[in-house]
Design a protein around this motif. Structure first.
Motif, PDB file in Angstrom:
ATOM      1  N   HIS A  25       0.788  -1.232   0.000  1.00  0.00           N
ATOM      2  CA  HIS A  25       0.000   0.000   0.000  1.00  0.00           C
ATOM      3  C   HIS A  25       0.821   1.284   0.000  1.00  0.00           C
ATOM      4  CE1 HIS A  25      -3.486  -2.510   0.647  1.00  0.00           C
ATOM      5  NE2 HIS A  25      -2.844  -3.093   1.630  1.00  0.00           N
ATOM      6  N   THR A  26       2.110   1.212   0.301  1.00  0.00           N
ATOM      7  CA  THR A  26       2.948   2.414   0.357  1.00  0.00           C
ATOM      8  C   THR A  26       4.334   2.129  -0.193  1.00  0.00           C
ATOM      9  OG1 THR A  26       3.646   1.908   2.621  1.00  0.00           O
ATOM     10  CG2 THR A  26       1.771   3.434   2.359  1.00  0.00           C
ATOM     11  N   GLN A  27       5.068   3.219  -0.415  1.00  0.00           N
ATOM     12  CA  GLN A  27       6.430   3.109  -0.946  1.00  0.00           C
ATOM     13  C   GLN A  27       7.265   4.247  -0.374  1.00  0.00           C
ATOM     14  OE1 GLN A  27       7.137   3.958  -5.257  1.00  0.00           O
ATOM     15  NE2 GLN A  27       7.868   1.828  -5.247  1.00  0.00           N
ATOM     16  N   LEU A  28       8.509   3.939   0.007  1.00  0.00           N
ATOM     17  CA  LEU A  28       9.453   4.918   0.551  1.00  0.00           C
ATOM     18  C   LEU A  28      10.539   5.201  -0.473  1.00  0.00           C
ATOM     19  CD1 LEU A  28      10.629   6.596   2.917  1.00  0.00           C
ATOM     20  CD2 LEU A  28      11.773   4.480   3.677  1.00  0.00           C
ATOM     21  N   VAL A  29      10.718   6.481  -0.808  1.00  0.00           N
ATOM     22  CA  VAL A  29      11.652   6.903  -1.850  1.00  0.00           C
ATOM     23  C   VAL A  29      12.474   8.074  -1.327  1.00  0.00           C
ATOM     24  CG1 VAL A  29      11.811   7.867  -4.187  1.00  0.00           C
ATOM     25  CG2 VAL A  29      10.044   6.172  -3.659  1.00  0.00           C
ATOM     26  N   ILE A  30      13.780   8.086  -1.631  1.00  0.00           N
ATOM     27  CA  ILE A  30      14.615   9.247  -1.323  1.00  0.00           C
ATOM     28  C   ILE A  30      14.960   9.949  -2.631  1.00  0.00           C
ATOM     29  CG2 ILE A  30      15.523   8.440   0.875  1.00  0.00           C
ATOM     30  CD1 ILE A  30      17.997   7.419  -0.564  1.00  0.00           C
ATOM     31  N   MET A  31      15.121  11.273  -2.548  1.00  0.00           N
ATOM     32  CA  MET A  31      15.427  12.062  -3.740  1.00  0.00           C
ATOM     33  C   MET A  31      16.468  13.123  -3.417  1.00  0.00           C
ATOM     34  SD  MET A  31      11.723  12.617  -5.565  1.00  0.00           S
ATOM     35  CE  MET A  31      12.508  13.042  -7.137  1.00  0.00           C
ATOM     36  N   THR A  32      17.311  13.407  -4.390  1.00  0.00           N
ATOM     37  CA  THR A  32      18.272  14.502  -4.320  1.00  0.00           C
ATOM     38  C   THR A  32      18.104  15.329  -5.581  1.00  0.00           C
ATOM     39  OG1 THR A  32      19.814  13.175  -3.020  1.00  0.00           O
ATOM     40  CG2 THR A  32      20.717  15.109  -4.152  1.00  0.00           C
ATOM     41  N   ILE A  33      17.638  16.561  -5.391  1.00  0.00           N
ATOM     42  CA  ILE A  33      17.404  17.460  -6.521  1.00  0.00           C
ATOM     43  C   ILE A  33      18.566  18.438  -6.573  1.00  0.00           C
ATOM     44  CG2 ILE A  33      15.819  19.129  -7.538  1.00  0.00           C
ATOM     45  CD1 ILE A  33      13.642  17.796  -5.712  1.00  0.00           C
ATOM     46  N   PRO A  34      19.324  18.451  -7.656  1.00  0.00           N
ATOM     47  CA  PRO A  34      20.509  19.320  -7.725  1.00  0.00           C
ATOM     48  C   PRO A  34      20.122  20.802  -7.750  1.00  0.00           C
ATOM     49  CG  PRO A  34      20.097  18.296  -9.851  1.00  0.00           C
ATOM     50  CD  PRO A  34      19.113  17.691  -8.887  1.00  0.00           C
ATOM     51  N   THR A  88      15.740  25.899  -5.001  1.00  0.00           N
ATOM     52  CA  THR A  88      16.038  27.323  -5.174  1.00  0.00           C
ATOM     53  C   THR A  88      17.359  27.716  -4.531  1.00  0.00           C
ATOM     54  OG1 THR A  88      14.799  27.866  -3.170  1.00  0.00           O
ATOM     55  CG2 THR A  88      13.591  27.950  -5.275  1.00  0.00           C
ATOM     56  N   GLY A  89      18.057  26.763  -3.933  1.00  0.00           N
ATOM     57  CA  GLY A  89      19.300  27.068  -3.223  1.00  0.00           C
ATOM     58  C   GLY A  89      20.536  26.618  -3.980  1.00  0.00           C
ATOM     59  N   PRO A  90      21.698  26.888  -3.397  1.00  0.00           N
ATOM     60  CA  PRO A  90      22.961  26.528  -4.033  1.00  0.00           C
ATOM     61  C   PRO A  90      23.391  25.078  -3.789  1.00  0.00           C
ATOM     62  CG  PRO A  90      23.399  27.725  -2.011  1.00  0.00           C
ATOM     63  CD  PRO A  90      21.904  27.714  -2.189  1.00  0.00           C
ATOM     64  N   ASN A  91      22.714  24.392  -2.867  1.00  0.00           N
ATOM     65  CA  ASN A  91      23.065  23.018  -2.506  1.00  0.00           C
ATOM     66  C   ASN A  91      21.933  22.078  -2.914  1.00  0.00           C
ATOM     67  OD1 ASN A  91      25.509  23.780  -1.158  1.00  0.00           O
ATOM     68  ND2 ASN A  91      24.217  24.573   0.488  1.00  0.00           N
ATOM     69  N   PRO A  92      22.193  20.778  -2.960  1.00  0.00           N
ATOM     70  CA  PRO A  92      21.127  19.834  -3.288  1.00  0.00           C
ATOM     71  C   PRO A  92      19.947  19.952  -2.315  1.00  0.00           C
ATOM     72  CG  PRO A  92      23.245  18.735  -3.389  1.00  0.00           C
ATOM     73  CD  PRO A  92      23.491  20.096  -2.780  1.00  0.00           C
ATOM     74  N   LEU A  93      18.748  19.753  -2.844  1.00  0.00           N
ATOM     75  CA  LEU A  93      17.532  19.665  -2.041  1.00  0.00           C
ATOM     76  C   LEU A  93      17.280  18.176  -1.823  1.00  0.00           C
ATOM     77  CD1 LEU A  93      15.076  21.064  -0.739  1.00  0.00           C
ATOM     78  CD2 LEU A  93      13.948  20.938  -2.978  1.00  0.00           C
ATOM     79  N   VAL A  94      17.408  17.736  -0.569  1.00  0.00           N
ATOM     80  CA  VAL A  94      17.329  16.312  -0.239  1.00  0.00           C
ATOM     81  C   VAL A  94      16.026  16.062   0.528  1.00  0.00           C
ATOM     82  CG1 VAL A  94      18.454  14.412   0.989  1.00  0.00           C
ATOM     83  CG2 VAL A  94      19.848  16.165  -0.149  1.00  0.00           C
ATOM     84  N   LEU A  95      15.341  14.989   0.137  1.00  0.00           N
ATOM     85  CA  LEU A  95      14.060  14.684   0.778  1.00  0.00           C
ATOM     86  C   LEU A  95      13.792  13.196   0.739  1.00  0.00           C
ATOM     87  CD1 LEU A  95      11.521  14.126  -1.572  1.00  0.00           C
ATOM     88  CD2 LEU A  95      12.525  16.321  -2.229  1.00  0.00           C
ATOM     89  N   TYR A  96      12.825  12.793   1.559  1.00  0.00           N
ATOM     90  CA  TYR A  96      12.273  11.460   1.405  1.00  0.00           C
ATOM     91  C   TYR A  96      10.768  11.602   1.284  1.00  0.00           C
ATOM     92  CZ  TYR A  96      11.613  11.530   6.545  1.00  0.00           C
ATOM     93  OH  TYR A  96      11.267  11.857   7.826  1.00  0.00           O
ATOM     94  N   THR A  97      10.177  10.681   0.554  1.00  0.00           N
ATOM     95  CA  THR A  97       8.756  10.764   0.275  1.00  0.00           C
ATOM     96  C   THR A  97       8.116   9.394   0.414  1.00  0.00           C
ATOM     97  OG1 THR A  97       7.106  11.528  -1.340  1.00  0.00           O
ATOM     98  CG2 THR A  97       9.106  10.540  -2.227  1.00  0.00           C
ATOM     99  N   VAL A  98       6.868   9.415   0.863  1.00  0.00           N
ATOM    100  CA  VAL A  98       6.069   8.201   0.959  1.00  0.00           C
ATOM    101  C   VAL A  98       4.907   8.344  -0.006  1.00  0.00           C
ATOM    102  CG1 VAL A  98       4.645   6.765   2.462  1.00  0.00           C
ATOM    103  CG2 VAL A  98       6.734   7.829   3.365  1.00  0.00           C
ATOM    104  N   TYR A  99       4.758   7.361  -0.881  1.00  0.00           N
ATOM    105  CA  TYR A  99       3.648   7.299  -1.820  1.00  0.00           C
ATOM    106  C   TYR A  99       2.663   6.246  -1.330  1.00  0.00           C
ATOM    107  CZ  TYR A  99       6.736   9.480  -5.338  1.00  0.00           C
ATOM    108  OH  TYR A  99       7.577  10.313  -6.033  1.00  0.00           O
ATOM    109  N   GLY A 100       1.393   6.511  -1.483  1.00  0.00           N
ATOM    110  CA  GLY A 100       0.389   5.514  -1.169  1.00  0.00           C
ATOM    111  C   GLY A 100      -0.725   5.560  -2.199  1.00  0.00           C
TER     112      GLY A 100
END
Length: 130
Positions: A25-34, A88-100
């Motif tokens: 029913h869910t999924q855990l994903v990490i992302m790094t946006i440059p 919008t910043g000078p460093n990577p935008l790092v996050l984790y997300t849960v999809y359901g």
């Protein structure tokens, strides 16, 4: 048992998108946006999404509204809602997300946004049971 020190795992990943865990029913994903990058405007018709920001600064653009996001922020995107997240910043935008329910192929790793887009377009990034 699955166990993650999620902020640390997310910070250590250079990949645009990495699926860490997929359940029924869910999924855990990490992302790094440059710096200067974005997830890209999208709509998940049948999938809710919860994003938690680990580091960096950006903008959440959801259903015509824009709000700044930074470390510690959590944003909810209900199914069927147009959204994008922009670094919008000078460093990577790092996050984790849960999809359901799950949105991506189990154990998918996309090193760049271009690779992720190509995998989606070719059908190689379909979630299980789709």
């Amino acid at each position: 048992m699955e166990h993650f020190t999620i902020a640390t795992v997310a910070e250590q990943s250079p990949d645009f998108r990495r699926v860490l865990w997929t359940g029924t029913h869910t999924q855990l994903v990490i992302m790094t946006i440059p710096a200067g990058g974005e997830i890209g405007e999208e709509v998940h018709e049948g999938t809710d999404q919860i994003l938690t920001f680990v580091s960096g600064t950006g903008e959440a653009r959801i259903a015509g509204e824009t709000k700044a996001v930074a470390q510690g922020d959590l944003v909810v995107v209900p199914a069927g809602t147009k959204h994008n997240f922009v670094n919008t910043g000078p460093n990577p935008l790092v996050l984790y997300t849960v999809y359901g329910p799950p949105e991506h192929a189990d154990q998918a790793i996309h090193r760049t946004k271009e690779e992720a887009d190509e995998a989606e377009e070719s059908g190689r990034d379909n979630p299980p049971n789709s």
